[in-house]
Design an enzyme around this catalytic site. Structure first.
Site, PDB file in Angstrom:
ATOM      1  N   GLU A   1     -10.172  -8.011  15.685  1.00 46.38           N
ATOM      2  CA  GLU A   1     -10.785  -6.868  16.366  1.00 46.38           C
ATOM      3  C   GLU A   1     -11.025  -5.693  15.429  1.00 46.38           C
ATOM      4  O   GLU A   1     -11.816  -4.822  15.721  1.00 46.38           O
ATOM      5  CB  GLU A   1      -9.921  -6.434  17.551  1.00 46.38           C
ATOM      6  CG  GLU A   1      -8.423  -6.226  17.257  1.00 46.38           C
ATOM      7  CD  GLU A   1      -8.100  -5.116  16.307  1.00 46.38           C
ATOM      8  OE1 GLU A   1      -8.727  -4.054  16.417  1.00 46.38           O
ATOM      9  OE2 GLU A   1      -7.203  -5.316  15.456  1.00 46.38           O
ATOM     10  N   SER A   2     -10.325  -5.687  14.300  1.00 44.39           N
ATOM     11  CA  SER A   2     -10.394  -4.562  13.369  1.00 44.39           C
ATOM     12  C   SER A   2     -11.597  -4.687  12.428  1.00 44.39           C
ATOM     13  O   SER A   2     -11.485  -4.434  11.240  1.00 44.39           O
ATOM     14  CB  SER A   2      -9.101  -4.505  12.568  1.00 44.39           C
ATOM     15  OG  SER A   2      -8.861  -5.764  11.953  1.00 44.39           O
TER      16      SER A   2
ATOM     17  N   ASP B   1     -13.055  -2.045   0.531  1.00 40.55           N
ATOM     18  CA  ASP B   1     -13.003  -3.232  -0.324  1.00 40.55           C
ATOM     19  C   ASP B   1     -13.964  -4.335   0.113  1.00 40.55           C
ATOM     20  O   ASP B   1     -13.926  -5.444  -0.422  1.00 40.55           O
ATOM     21  CB  ASP B   1     -11.569  -3.774  -0.403  1.00 40.55           C
ATOM     22  CG  ASP B   1     -11.029  -4.227   0.949  1.00 40.55           C
ATOM     23  OD1 ASP B   1     -11.461  -3.671   1.975  1.00 40.55           O
ATOM     24  OD2 ASP B   1     -10.191  -5.145   0.978  1.00 40.55           O
TER      25      ASP B   1
ATOM     26  N   SER C   1      -8.058  -0.951   0.863  1.00 42.78           N
ATOM     27  CA  SER C   1      -9.099  -1.157   1.870  1.00 42.78           C
ATOM     28  C   SER C   1      -9.773   0.155   2.272  1.00 42.78           C
ATOM     29  O   SER C   1     -10.277   0.875   1.427  1.00 42.78           O
ATOM     30  CB  SER C   1      -8.513  -1.887   3.063  1.00 42.78           C
ATOM     31  OG  SER C   1      -9.527  -2.271   3.944  1.00 42.78           O
ATOM     32  N   HIS C   2      -9.705   0.502   3.548  1.00 42.89           N
ATOM     33  CA  HIS C   2     -10.418   1.668   4.061  1.00 42.89           C
ATOM     34  C   HIS C   2      -9.597   2.949   3.944  1.00 42.89           C
ATOM     35  O   HIS C   2     -10.077   4.012   4.314  1.00 42.89           O
ATOM     36  CB  HIS C   2     -10.748   1.427   5.533  1.00 42.89           C
ATOM     37  CG  HIS C   2      -9.528   1.044   6.290  1.00 42.89           C
ATOM     38  ND1 HIS C   2      -8.991  -0.223   6.193  1.00 42.89           N
ATOM     39  CD2 HIS C   2      -8.703   1.757   7.061  1.00 42.89           C
ATOM     40  CE1 HIS C   2      -7.883  -0.269   6.913  1.00 42.89           C
ATOM     41  NE2 HIS C   2      -7.682   0.925   7.453  1.00 42.89           N
TER      42      HIS C   2
ATOM     43  N   ARG D   1       0.846  -1.198   0.000  1.00 41.23           N
ATOM     44  CA  ARG D   1       0.000   0.000   0.000  1.00 41.23           C
ATOM     45  C   ARG D   1       0.872   1.235   0.000  1.00 41.23           C
ATOM     46  O   ARG D   1       1.774   1.364   0.825  1.00 41.23           O
ATOM     47  CB  ARG D   1      -0.901   0.030   1.235  1.00 41.23           C
ATOM     48  CG  ARG D   1      -2.010  -0.968   1.127  1.00 41.23           C
ATOM     49  CD  ARG D   1      -3.018  -0.833   2.234  1.00 41.23           C
ATOM     50  NE  ARG D   1      -3.835  -2.032   2.221  1.00 41.23           N
ATOM     51  CZ  ARG D   1      -4.723  -2.347   3.135  1.00 41.23           C
ATOM     52  NH1 ARG D   1      -4.941  -1.526   4.137  1.00 41.23           N
ATOM     53  NH2 ARG D   1      -5.416  -3.459   3.046  1.00 41.23           N
TER      54      ARG D   1
ATOM     55  N   LYS E   1     -11.738 -12.142   4.990  1.00 39.65           N
ATOM     56  CA  LYS E   1     -12.813 -11.677   5.848  1.00 39.65           C
ATOM     57  C   LYS E   1     -13.907 -11.110   4.959  1.00 39.65           C
ATOM     58  O   LYS E   1     -13.652 -10.761   3.805  1.00 39.65           O
ATOM     59  CB  LYS E   1     -12.311 -10.680   6.874  1.00 39.65           C
ATOM     60  CG  LYS E   1     -11.591  -9.449   6.355  1.00 39.65           C
ATOM     61  CD  LYS E   1     -11.016  -8.699   7.561  1.00 39.65           C
ATOM     62  CE  LYS E   1     -10.461  -7.340   7.192  1.00 39.65           C
ATOM     63  NZ  LYS E   1      -9.044  -7.417   6.786  1.00 39.65           N
TER      64      LYS E   1
ATOM     65  N   ASP F   1     -14.408  -6.078   2.980  1.00 38.10           N
ATOM     66  CA  ASP F   1     -14.106  -7.216   3.852  1.00 38.10           C
ATOM     67  C   ASP F   1     -14.348  -6.933   5.332  1.00 38.10           C
ATOM     68  O   ASP F   1     -14.328  -7.843   6.146  1.00 38.10           O
ATOM     69  CB  ASP F   1     -12.684  -7.762   3.610  1.00 38.10           C
ATOM     70  CG  ASP F   1     -11.604  -6.706   3.770  1.00 38.10           C
ATOM     71  OD1 ASP F   1     -11.931  -5.542   4.076  1.00 38.10           O
ATOM     72  OD2 ASP F   1     -10.425  -7.050   3.571  1.00 38.10           O
ATOM     73  N   ARG F   2     -14.593  -5.668   5.682  1.00 37.62           N
ATOM     74  CA  ARG F   2     -14.856  -5.364   7.096  1.00 37.62           C
ATOM     75  C   ARG F   2     -16.340  -5.161   7.334  1.00 37.62           C
ATOM     76  O   ARG F   2     -17.099  -4.887   6.409  1.00 37.62           O
ATOM     77  CB  ARG F   2     -14.138  -4.080   7.513  1.00 37.62           C
ATOM     78  CG  ARG F   2     -12.648  -4.186   7.420  1.00 37.62           C
ATOM     79  CD  ARG F   2     -11.975  -2.942   7.982  1.00 37.62           C
ATOM     80  NE  ARG F   2     -10.534  -3.132   7.945  1.00 37.62           N
ATOM     81  CZ  ARG F   2      -9.671  -2.500   8.716  1.00 37.62           C
ATOM     82  NH1 ARG F   2     -10.102  -1.595   9.580  1.00 37.62           N
ATOM     83  NH2 ARG F   2      -8.387  -2.737   8.632  1.00 37.62           N
TER      84      ARG F   2
ATOM     85  N   ASP G   1     -16.341  -1.650   4.554  1.00 35.52           N
ATOM     86  CA  ASP G   1     -15.233  -0.742   4.250  1.00 35.52           C
ATOM     87  C   ASP G   1     -14.974  -0.629   2.749  1.00 35.52           C
ATOM     88  O   ASP G   1     -15.752  -1.129   1.935  1.00 35.52           O
ATOM     89  CB  ASP G   1     -13.963  -1.191   4.986  1.00 35.52           C
ATOM     90  CG  ASP G   1     -13.389  -2.476   4.424  1.00 35.52           C
ATOM     91  OD1 ASP G   1     -14.162  -3.275   3.871  1.00 35.52           O
ATOM     92  OD2 ASP G   1     -12.162  -2.688   4.526  1.00 35.52           O
TER      93      ASP G   1
HETATM   94  C1  VG1 Z   1      -5.096  -3.624   9.859  1.00 38.01           C
HETATM   95  C2  VG1 Z   1      -5.833  -4.415  10.914  1.00 38.01           C
HETATM   96  C3  VG1 Z   1      -5.747  -5.899  10.612  1.00 38.01           C
HETATM   97  C4  VG1 Z   1      -6.285  -6.167   9.207  1.00 38.01           C
HETATM   98  C5  VG1 Z   1      -5.547  -5.305   8.197  1.00 38.01           C
HETATM   99  C6  VG1 Z   1      -6.125  -5.433   6.810  1.00 38.01           C
HETATM  100  O1  VG1 Z   1      -3.721  -3.973   9.871  1.00 38.01           O
HETATM  101  O2  VG1 Z   1      -5.328  -4.138  12.193  1.00 38.01           O
HETATM  102  O3  VG1 Z   1      -6.474  -6.619  11.580  1.00 38.01           O
HETATM  103  O4  VG1 Z   1      -6.144  -7.522   8.870  1.00 38.01           O
HETATM  104  O5  VG1 Z   1      -5.628  -3.932   8.574  1.00 38.01           O
HETATM  105  O6  VG1 Z   1      -7.482  -5.136   6.799  1.00 38.01           O
HETATM  106  P1  VG1 Z   1      -2.601  -3.086  10.604  1.00 38.01           P
HETATM  107  O7  VG1 Z   1      -1.300  -3.753  10.298  1.00 38.01           O
HETATM  108  O8  VG1 Z   1      -2.726  -1.695  10.069  1.00 38.01           O
HETATM  109  O9  VG1 Z   1      -2.945  -3.117  12.053  1.00 38.01           O
HETATM  110  V1  VG1 Z   1      -8.174  -4.404   5.450  1.00 38.01           V
HETATM  111  O10 VG1 Z   1      -9.773  -4.331   5.656  1.00 38.01           O
HETATM  112  O11 VG1 Z   1      -7.249  -3.063   5.381  1.00 38.01           O
HETATM  113  O12 VG1 Z   1      -7.720  -5.376   4.125  1.00 38.01           O
HETATM  114 CO    CO Z   2     -10.698  -4.001   3.916  1.00 44.34          CO
END
Ligand code: VG1
Ligand code: CO
Length: 544
Positions: free
Chosen positions: A365-366, A280, A113-114, A22, A377, A282-283, A278
């Site tokens: 938890e995210s 993409d 993602s978000h 990213r 997810k 998955d959340r 979110d």
């Molecule tokens: C974050 C979350 C993690 C999740 C990842 C990708 O990672 O804490 O639980 O799997 O994002 O999610 P980090 O390393 O920033 O804590 V997503 O929805 O961005 O694909």
């Molecule tokens: Co995501």
């Protein structure tokens, strides 16, 4: 059309993080930046001759340009077929579903993602393997190794593919199938859940739900599934049209960023059920009228109620959660007499457990929950799971959550994020804290005794791969924990995440305010790591 080999020079910053590579869009727009990474992916994969590749993304700015580049490179590198979502769209869970359904050798998902999108926002790319899940660390590290030595990439001197027309085209020797990005995923959801019970629920008097697509990828999926197939009134889905800049928003489904939905769910006239996803897809965030379900509780509640849902009524084999996720799900696993696993952060660590049949449900938890139906997810899946439970139990979200606490006790839980701190001081903070950990066990802190303090390391029980340095943990004799991690998904500076948890079984103490219950641990977390002292921050950027 001619296959051409283009000379290039390595970039030094292409190590994939928690979920792929990213970077700022402007970084990806540098000449050969994307090409280098894609060629390194193909190099790391080895023999891809004759394989099928799935390609799609969350629709953010630069999505279609990146897809055109990738398709030409895939054709030049020997793939025989590419399957691409119409207009270049595929949510992350839909991509995982399609990789599995069409027996592809893997897929490339374009998403950050978000993270905010648009010309000044973020872009991302990740590779998923043939089980539909994120590539394991062995592959992402091999990709990184190739990015350091790349000298050439292969592409095709050809015109662009028409992404807006469903059907077959050819690109050099490769067949390109443009498919409906929604139907395969929606069909899978209809197999898992009791759509007729959910339809009845959505049509019943007094039941109203709201889903916030946050101007990102899930809008069209939610409209198809909730409004068309399940008959929810048109307008149930808000912000349902994906925009390349996500409407200048931050499509992270939490209490801070999903403000429109949260305001409605905490108003006098709140719907019975609210949810958001979110960038993409998955959340998920789950809300009841005036109730927020923490993602860790949501995982535990889904597990405890899985027998009510067609796909899971034969029982779960086990539950896996990421290490910083609260231990609420462990209590359910214990009661059900099934396996429970604790993995590092990131969905890639669940893949082996799911493939081996050791676990059925997974969560983080995210705001991430999912199951063995795919290997990512899955936001809408969680929403449908909750709807299925509500349809059977005919109770409010609040009642279901509270009854869960009465039965299992409550894991009070919060995460404090300190975003955009200087990378050097973040790394120094972690290094210095780690050096102190060995002296903590046995110490009395915050009216508890420290049982263990370490840097979390995980040995995958299936392939025995070791992933170390996965977060600093301090565990107490009463089950409370403080965890520190640096984010692996950000694109600017460092983000320090502090996760704090404390268990309460006393039924008279289940309805307290989370931040006040955890106050002593929050204070201790700051003191031990010297967060304020070192960063100058007196409070976190985001609290979830
Ligand atoms: C974050 C979350 C993690 C999740 C990842 C990708 O990672 O804490 O639980 O799997 O994002 O999610 P980090 O390393 O920033 O804590 V997503 O929805 O961005 O694909
Ligand atoms: Co995501």
């Amino acid at each position: 059309m001619a296959i051409v080999s283009i000379e290039t020079n390595p970039f030094s910053d292409q190590r994939p993080g928690t979920s792929g590579l990213r970077k700022k869009v402007t970084v990806f727009q540098q000449q050969n930046y994307l090409e280098n990474f894609v060629q390194s992916m193909f190099n790391a994969l080895g023999n891809i001759q004759g394989n099928t590749l799935i390609v799609g993304g969350d629709g953010r700015f630069y999505n279609t340009e990146a897809i055109q580049t990738i398709l030409k490179m895939a054709a030049a590198n020997g793939y025989s077929r590419a399957i691409v979502g119409k207009d270049g769209l595929l949510s992350t869970p839909a991509a995982s579903c399609v990789i599995r359904k069409y027996h592809a050798s893997g897929g490339i998902i374009l998403s950050a993602s978000h993270n905010p999108a648009g010309p000044t926002g973020d872009f991302g790319i990740k590779y998923n393997v043939s089980n539909g899940g994120p590539a394991p660390e062995s592959i992402t590290e091999a990709i990184f190794d190739y990015t350091k030595i790349i000298k050439h990439y292969k592409t095709l001197d050809d015109t662009d593919v028409e992404l807006c027309t469903i059907g077959q085209q050819s690109l050099g020797q490769m067949t390109v199938d443009i498919i409906d990005p929604i139907s395969d995923y929606a069909d899978l959801m209809a197999e898992l859940f009791d759509f007729s019970a959910i339809r009845t629920l959505l049509a019943s008097n007094g039941f109203k739900m709201r889903f916030d697509g946050m101007h990102a990828i899930t809008g069209p999926y939610a409209k198809e599934i909730l409004e068309k197939r399940l008959g929810a009134p048109v307008g149930t889905v808000i912000n349902g049209i994906p925009l390349p800049d996500f409407g200048n928003g931050h499509p992270d489904p939490n209490l801070t960023y999903a403000k429109e939905l949260v305001d409605e769910m905490f108003s006098d006239n709140a719907p019975v059920f609210g949810a958001a996803s979110d960038g993409d897809g998955d959340r998920n965030m789950i809300l009841g009228a005036n109730t927020f379900v923490t993602p860790s509780d949501s995982l535990a509640i889904l597990a405890a109620n899985a027998h009510l849902v067609p796909a899971y009524n034969k029982g779960l084999t086990g539950i896996a959660r990421s290490m910083p996720t609260s231990q609420a799900a462990d209590r359910v696993a214990e009661k059900l007499g099934i396996e429970s696993h604790e993995t590092p952060t990131g969905w890639k660590f669940f893949g082996n457990l799911l493939d081996a049949g050791s676990v059925t449900l997974c969560g983080e938890e995210s705001f991430g929950t999912g199951s063995n139906h795919i290997r990512e997810k899955d936001g809408l899946w969680a929403v449908l799971f909750w709807l299925n439970i509500l349809a059977v139990r005919k109770q409010s979200v609040t009642d279901i959550v509270e009854q869960h606490w009465y039965q299992f006790g409550r894991n009070y839980y919060t995460r404090h994020d300190y975003e955009g701190i200087a990378s050097d001081s973040a790394v120094q903070l972690m290094t210095d804290l780690e050096a102190k950990l060995a002296s903590f066990p046995g110490k009395a802190l915050a009216n508890r005794t420290v049982s263990y303090a370490d840097n979390f390391s995980y040995t995958d029980p299936v392939d025995n791969c070791v992933s170390s340095n996965q977060g600093l943990r301090i565990g107490f004799d009463d089950g409370a924990r403080i965890i520190y991690r640096l984010s692996g998904t950000g694109t600017e500076g460092a983000t320090l995440r502090v996760y704090i948890e404390s268990y309460q079984a006393d039924s008279t103490l289940l309805h307290l305010e989370t931040q006040s219950v955890l106050q002593d641990l929050i204070h201790l977390a700051d003191e031990l790591a010297e967060i304020t002292l070192r960063t100058g921050r007196t409070e976190p950027t985001v609290i979830t």
